[in-house]
Design an enzyme around this catalytic site. Sequence first.
Site, PDB file in Angstrom:
ATOM      1  N   ARG B 122       0.694  -0.815  -0.411  1.00 41.47           N
ATOM      2  CA  ARG B 122       0.477  -0.201  -0.518  1.00 41.47           C
ATOM      3  C   ARG B 122       0.903   0.972   0.098  1.00 41.47           C
ATOM      4  O   ARG B 122       0.281   1.693   0.455  1.00 41.47           O
ATOM      5  CB  ARG B 122      -0.972  -0.069   1.166  1.00 41.47           C
ATOM      6  CG  ARG B 122      -2.074  -1.413   1.181  1.00 41.47           C
ATOM      7  CD  ARG B 122      -3.016  -0.667   1.913  1.00 41.47           C
ATOM      8  NE  ARG B 122      -4.390  -2.061   1.707  1.00 41.47           N
ATOM      9  CZ  ARG B 122      -4.107  -3.346   2.964  1.00 41.47           C
ATOM     10  NH1 ARG B 122      -3.045  -2.935   3.755  1.00 41.47           N
ATOM     11  NH2 ARG B 122      -4.902  -3.604   2.540  1.00 41.47           N
ATOM     12  N   LYS B 144       2.804  11.229 -11.221  1.00 42.34           N
ATOM     13  CA  LYS B 144       1.885  10.570 -12.010  1.00 42.34           C
ATOM     14  C   LYS B 144       2.766   9.185 -11.852  1.00 42.34           C
ATOM     15  O   LYS B 144       4.078   9.268 -12.339  1.00 42.34           O
ATOM     16  CB  LYS B 144       2.012  11.350 -12.882  1.00 42.34           C
ATOM     17  CG  LYS B 144       0.630  12.409 -12.728  1.00 42.34           C
ATOM     18  CD  LYS B 144      -0.387  12.512 -14.645  1.00 42.34           C
ATOM     19  CE  LYS B 144      -0.892  13.152 -14.014  1.00 42.34           C
ATOM     20  NZ  LYS B 144      -1.548  13.808 -15.395  1.00 42.34           N
ATOM     21  N   GLU B 186       8.889  17.837 -25.024  1.00 39.28           N
ATOM     22  CA  GLU B 186       8.052  18.705 -23.634  1.00 39.28           C
ATOM     23  C   GLU B 186       8.917  19.693 -22.796  1.00 39.28           C
ATOM     24  O   GLU B 186       8.018  20.334 -22.688  1.00 39.28           O
ATOM     25  CB  GLU B 186       8.053  16.981 -22.723  1.00 39.28           C
ATOM     26  CG  GLU B 186       7.652  15.964 -22.720  1.00 39.28           C
ATOM     27  CD  GLU B 186       5.538  16.110 -22.503  1.00 39.28           C
ATOM     28  OE1 GLU B 186       5.442  16.964 -22.473  1.00 39.28           O
ATOM     29  OE2 GLU B 186       5.876  14.747 -22.525  1.00 39.28           O
ATOM     30  N   LYS B 228       6.730  23.243 -13.838  1.00 39.60           N
ATOM     31  CA  LYS B 228       6.005  22.113 -13.053  1.00 39.60           C
ATOM     32  C   LYS B 228       5.841  21.782 -11.642  1.00 39.60           C
ATOM     33  O   LYS B 228       5.126  21.765 -11.514  1.00 39.60           O
ATOM     34  CB  LYS B 228       6.740  20.418 -13.656  1.00 39.60           C
ATOM     35  CG  LYS B 228       5.818  19.406 -13.247  1.00 39.60           C
ATOM     36  CD  LYS B 228       6.250  18.413 -14.377  1.00 39.60           C
ATOM     37  CE  LYS B 228       5.081  16.822 -13.952  1.00 39.60           C
ATOM     38  NZ  LYS B 228       4.950  15.825 -14.875  1.00 39.60           N
ATOM     39  N   GLU B 238      -4.498  16.680  -9.758  1.00 40.29           N
ATOM     40  CA  GLU B 238      -4.313  17.113 -10.851  1.00 40.29           C
ATOM     41  C   GLU B 238      -6.593  17.636 -11.632  1.00 40.29           C
ATOM     42  O   GLU B 238      -7.315  16.547 -11.676  1.00 40.29           O
ATOM     43  CB  GLU B 238      -4.973  16.520 -12.007  1.00 40.29           C
ATOM     44  CG  GLU B 238      -4.749  16.627 -13.615  1.00 40.29           C
ATOM     45  CD  GLU B 238      -4.476  15.682 -14.822  1.00 40.29           C
ATOM     46  OE1 GLU B 238      -3.252  15.458 -14.695  1.00 40.29           O
ATOM     47  OE2 GLU B 238      -4.586  15.472 -15.979  1.00 40.29           O
ATOM     48  N   ARG B 242      -3.847  21.829 -13.013  1.00 39.27           N
ATOM     49  CA  ARG B 242      -2.679  20.327 -13.632  1.00 39.27           C
ATOM     50  C   ARG B 242      -2.901  19.439 -15.019  1.00 39.27           C
ATOM     51  O   ARG B 242      -1.871  19.854 -15.730  1.00 39.27           O
ATOM     52  CB  ARG B 242      -2.434  18.969 -12.299  1.00 39.27           C
ATOM     53  CG  ARG B 242      -1.162  18.386 -12.800  1.00 39.27           C
ATOM     54  CD  ARG B 242      -1.175  17.601 -11.775  1.00 39.27           C
ATOM     55  NE  ARG B 242       0.249  16.705 -12.341  1.00 39.27           N
ATOM     56  CZ  ARG B 242       0.992  15.682 -11.311  1.00 39.27           C
ATOM     57  NH1 ARG B 242       0.926  15.816 -10.526  1.00 39.27           N
ATOM     58  NH2 ARG B 242       2.007  14.598 -12.053  1.00 39.27           N
ATOM     59  N   ASN B 246      -0.994  18.330 -20.225  1.00 40.36           N
ATOM     60  CA  ASN B 246      -1.457  17.922 -20.642  1.00 40.36           C
ATOM     61  C   ASN B 246      -1.530  18.002 -22.240  1.00 40.36           C
ATOM     62  O   ASN B 246      -1.961  17.608 -22.821  1.00 40.36           O
ATOM     63  CB  ASN B 246      -2.831  17.337 -20.091  1.00 40.36           C
ATOM     64  CG  ASN B 246      -2.161  15.816 -18.907  1.00 40.36           C
ATOM     65  OD1 ASN B 246      -1.398  15.599 -19.016  1.00 40.36           O
ATOM     66  ND2 ASN B 246      -3.273  16.182 -18.143  1.00 40.36           N
ATOM     67  N   HIS B 249      -1.258  16.051 -25.509  1.00 40.57           N
ATOM     68  CA  HIS B 249      -1.711  14.879 -24.976  1.00 40.57           C
ATOM     69  C   HIS B 249      -2.641  14.113 -24.556  1.00 40.57           C
ATOM     70  O   HIS B 249      -2.594  12.450 -26.081  1.00 40.57           O
ATOM     71  CB  HIS B 249      -1.188  14.923 -23.325  1.00 40.57           C
ATOM     72  CG  HIS B 249       0.774  14.912 -23.001  1.00 40.57           C
ATOM     73  ND1 HIS B 249       1.113  16.334 -23.016  1.00 40.57           N
ATOM     74  CD2 HIS B 249       1.538  13.975 -22.143  1.00 40.57           C
ATOM     75  CE1 HIS B 249       2.041  15.945 -22.758  1.00 40.57           C
ATOM     76  NE2 HIS B 249       2.257  15.045 -21.955  1.00 40.57           N
ATOM     77  N   HIS B 253      -2.126  10.678 -27.093  1.00 37.96           N
ATOM     78  CA  HIS B 253      -2.414   8.921 -26.474  1.00 37.96           C
ATOM     79  C   HIS B 253      -3.058   8.470 -27.453  1.00 37.96           C
ATOM     80  O   HIS B 253      -3.158   7.241 -27.943  1.00 37.96           O
ATOM     81  CB  HIS B 253      -3.083   9.743 -25.470  1.00 37.96           C
ATOM     82  CG  HIS B 253      -2.984   9.772 -24.133  1.00 37.96           C
ATOM     83  ND1 HIS B 253      -3.607  10.181 -23.269  1.00 37.96           N
ATOM     84  CD2 HIS B 253      -0.959  10.327 -23.801  1.00 37.96           C
ATOM     85  CE1 HIS B 253      -2.347  10.437 -22.521  1.00 37.96           C
ATOM     86  NE2 HIS B 253      -1.068  10.213 -22.823  1.00 37.96           N
ATOM     87  N   HIS B 266       6.834   9.122 -27.232  1.00 37.81           N
ATOM     88  CA  HIS B 266       5.893   9.783 -26.702  1.00 37.81           C
ATOM     89  C   HIS B 266       5.877  11.217 -26.980  1.00 37.81           C
ATOM     90  O   HIS B 266       4.921  11.896 -27.608  1.00 37.81           O
ATOM     91  CB  HIS B 266       5.989   9.761 -24.962  1.00 37.81           C
ATOM     92  CG  HIS B 266       4.673   9.833 -23.810  1.00 37.81           C
ATOM     93  ND1 HIS B 266       4.163  10.095 -24.175  1.00 37.81           N
ATOM     94  CD2 HIS B 266       5.216  11.266 -23.591  1.00 37.81           C
ATOM     95  CE1 HIS B 266       2.939  11.184 -23.255  1.00 37.81           C
ATOM     96  NE2 HIS B 266       4.054  12.191 -22.981  1.00 37.81           N
TER      97      HIS B 266
END
Lengths: 362, 362
Positions: B122, B144, B186, B228, B238, B242, B246, B249, B253, B266
Amino acid sequence: MNKPRHTIKIDLGTRSYPIHIGAGLLAQRAIVEAALPAGPLLVVTNQTIAPLYLALVQTALGGRSCAVCVLPDGESYKTQATLGLVYDALAAAKVSRDGAVIALGGGVIGDIAGFAAATWARGIDVLQLPTTLLAQVDSSVGGKTAVNHPAGKNLIGAFHQPVGVIADLSTLSTLPERELRAGLAEVIKYGLIHDATFLDWIDASLSALLTRNEDALAHAIQRSCQIKAEIVSLDERETGPRALLNFGHTFAHAIEAAAGYGEWLHGEAVATGMLLAAQMSERLGFLSTPEVTRLRELLIRAGLPTEAPRMGVARALELMALDKKVLAGRVRLVLLKEVGAAVVTADYDPAVLQSVLQQAVA
Amino acid sequence: MNKPRHTIKIDLGTRSYPIHIGAGLLAQRAIVEAALPAGPLLVVTNQTIAPLYLALVQTALGGRSCAVCVLPDGESYKTQATLGLVYDALAAAKVSRDGAVIALGGGVIGDIAGFAAATWARGIDVLQLPTTLLAQVDSSVGGKTAVNHPAGKNLIGAFHQPVGVIADLSTLSTLPERELRAGLAEVIKYGLIHDATFLDWIDASLSALLTRNEDALAHAIQRSCQIKAEIVSLDERETGPRALLNFGHTFAHAIEAAAGYGEWLHGEAVATGMLLAAQMSERLGFLSTPEVTRLRELLIRAGLPTEAPRMGVARALELMALDKKVLAGRVRLVLLKEVGAAVVTADYDPAVLQSVLQQAVA
């Protein structure tokens, strides 16, 4: 319309949520729907529970469409592979961040579905609808979610609080006898670690509980959830007092792993594990022999096992060493300082643990 | 001894941590060890990085024993199956709650190892040692973590902040040209969404960046991480600003999924995705045509792709609908209000999106 008999609040700031306890609640649209967000829903349940309660929940959702993922029943399916099936169902149902998982079933379903919700799109809502006594008093509350790894129980998991818990007493009418008894082990645990008066009440009410008297069950669940709520609110992520809720569990995890997941019910392993922890507490001078004898007799009257499998001391220690409470290579144990008061400690003579295990599992 | 050129703090209360940026830092025991807890360690890396930098890290750990898990290299391995290998290594190394994962590699390693750490027992510590430009400016920072699901990128994941990030500029000397360029996508993103002056600097410094001038790289990484850090500190999970990170993105994706994970890097997909988002912004009247042309030319000079695969409009929309930013069935997009200022919105004419896609992917 049935109202909840009790509503207990888990107080965790923005992650606070209610536990509703009462008969017939799963059929109550106002209660079931109130907790849910606007997005796509996925009900996760199992082959035993689906024929009994799925239609009820679907009715309570009114006209809302809702996908369903029916898993095989049992602890042996609490695996990464089964988790993969839930992810596939979430993808197929296009469940996005504003969606939710509804966990309908016992502890295994709650743990898998809760973990899937914790990790889908980096966390979506989960509503817990526990249908076993064990899930109602323990696993559905507090945000622990997990699946098992071959090396140990619940090794893969996350803390992820549900948006609500609805404990419908009516579902306990279909619960197999053996699972009712397993759930009582966790109820007894709350008395042992936190409330000697509650333990006395359990002792006096045991036959009412075993014959499923609704008033007795409602009180047992309410008091158990209150104690759990109090401890979880103090320590959501188990850096301190929350570990007390694991009384008997380090031994129990070793028993479950040694026997093969699914052979012992979790509550059964907890019963035997609590007795071992009580024996340790006795050897360290915290409990008297009559107190340990009384616990053993209570467990036996509740139809719970009190003898661990003969796995051998070395194997037991090895399995216990995988416990998540291990720090700096030392197994921390939850012990009783007295009946109604537990303590977490790594400060014990290893020879005492050795000797308790020698007697129990050699 | 080399000191970090820059140290940036990610300010998240009890989950705050430093990002150290400088040359030769992986060999610095004081820096590497400072972040780590006392328990068992597992280094997660890949077959490309292990021969280059694993021994360095092991030396920096001094005499501390440390298990190693070497994964195959590439985005196509960012799967539940690979994650299972990391869990197996954690179990074999008996990594407990006081242990840590050390992620040594690019974005894929950081994401998988970070997610394993987020979900083992956990949640255990993770130290990020990013070895690609993309990982140093983006994926290692901000917590993330994820693996891909066949239905979409990063669908299985968690927010889990590292205990530290060490961006060693020296590792960029072995980075393949194509990956350096992908990382620059990026860097360009930060200028576009937040800092027009930084974008001008990138434009002017592009050849220094492409020839791996250390001063230029150090500044690009430092300014990217600052931006960032600022955004993540405002909105760790997010729920708001935040999502600006993206930019490009959602389109990216779809490109990565349509082409098959691993075909496009990516950063390459982000480059083309940013151009599509800029075209959308132009069609909505936010950007001028020369501004979009300038972006296209910058991307081309950086050696980045600007043409999406011809997947068809319907397929593109379907893949975009799996984006985690979907709310109430509507794809939210990050658009530019102007160069240096982005906005998240679902309030656009779907016909405009349709038409941009028609031109780009039909």
